[in-house]
Scaffold this motif. Structure first.
Motif: not given
Length: 340
Positions: A172-173, A175-176, A179-180, A276, A292, A329, A331, A335
């Motif tokens: 999850k970390a 992928q975040h 995605d950014l 993160v 985050t 996760l 946020i 990040t």
């Protein structure tokens, strides 16, 4: 001191009846029990815990072993929450918690220490070298002493473990960050020993591969769960790989060290580099910027560990299996999309 014989004489019952009343046996009538307890109060009598343990073959004591490295035990915010949950659960069940702290017994093993103090069960909350599968851990695993480990994969007839979904949380970390828009992501791992660090690194690597970014070993360094060492590792990576736009550190303490290192080099978080962490300790939301991170259910780990241990103690022969708790996760402000 008032003896149990004096209580029995004044109550007009046998010594064994007094003993059974004080130990809550069901074959003593409520009236007799009430009379005995009233006389105990009048004579200021307190049952001897050692004598009671010999009768019941229980001491109502749970032992707990801490790690053998810096930042372990009461001085670490992650472990403090876990220990608080263990203390509350075993306390509500009528048990005391015994912290093993005697460093002079260098030749004693976990098993011998538990037997010396006659604990009914033990909690393992170890770090660093303590997590290595040594003869001591194997001995304890096979000793028959009820045992629950946190983040150490021990399994036996009277032994199991509880852990967070470290692999899923790391996924999850990372992928975040992807995605950014981040593609060059540094990794600050824990150590070469712990399953926790290994699972989080696997999550990092698998997500990179699934997103067709690939794994670059030169972006990976260890911080040994230390803020200072993580700071040094982050500085080293940024000197040799200045194109890095994000870091994933496998603990919040190390993530804060990464931020320290970036600040020293003149990088702004998250404008220049995103960060993160993992754990969501209390300090995470007060760091600059707020971190985050991946939230572990720290209280849940301790609570389930204690409940599982009590289940093993109270139900000899019960089948127990490892428990894995999900992570979320969280946020915050460390990040953002890459600016370089």
């Amino acid at each position: 001191m008032v003896s149990i014989r004096e209580i029995a004489k004044k109550a007009g019952v046998s010594v064994s009846t007094v003993s059974r009343a004080l130990n809550n046996y069901g074959d003593v009538s409520p009236q007799t029990r009430e009379k005995i307890l009233r006389i105990c109060k009048e004579l200021n009598y307190f049952p001897n815990a050692v004598a009671r343990s010999l009768v019941q073959k229980k001491t109502n004591t749970i032992g707990i072993f801490f790690g053998n490295k810096v930042n372990s035990g009461f001085d670490h915010p992650f472990f403090l929450d876990v220990i608080s949950a263990v203390r509350e659960e075993v306390g509500n069940a009528g048990y005391d918690l015994l912290i093993f702290t005697n460093k002079n017994k260098k030749l004693a093993t976990y098993t011998t220490l538990c037997r010396e103090r006659s604990v009914d069960g033990v909690v393992l909350l170890l770090t660093g070298e303590g997590k290595r599968k040594t003869e001591q851990l194997v001995e304890l695993q096979n000793s028959g002493i009820p045992c629950i480990a946190i983040d150490i994969p021990l399994e036996g007839e009277t032994c199991t473990y509880v852990e967070s979904d470290n692999y899923g949380g790391a996924r999850k970390a990372v992928q975040h960050l992807i995605d950014l828009g981040h593609r060059v992501i540094g990794f600050i791992g824990g150590d070469e020993i712990s399953k926790t660090s290994y699972d989080r690194m696997r999550g990092y690597q698998d997500v990179l591969m699934e997103n067709r970014i690939g794994v670059d070993p030169s972006l990976i360094q260890l911080g040994y769960f230390s803020r200072e060492k993580a700071m040094e590792s982050a500085r080293n990576l940024m000197v040799f790989r200045p194109e890095i736009t994000a870091f994933f550190a496998v603990s919040d303490e190390m993530a804060m060290g990464v931020i320290d290192g970036l600040n020293e080099l003149g990088y702004r978080v998250p404008t220049d580099v995103s960060v993160v962490g993992f754990d969501d300790i209390k300090e995470a939301k007060y760091s600059q910027p707020p971190l985050t991170t991946v939230r572990q259910d720290k209280y849940g780990l301790g609570s389930i560990a204690a409940k599982t241990l009590l289940k093993i103690i109270d139900n000899p022969g019960v089948k127990v299996t490892p428990t894995v708790l999900p992570c979320n996760l969280i946020i915050r402000e460390s990040t953002s999309p890459p600016n370089r």
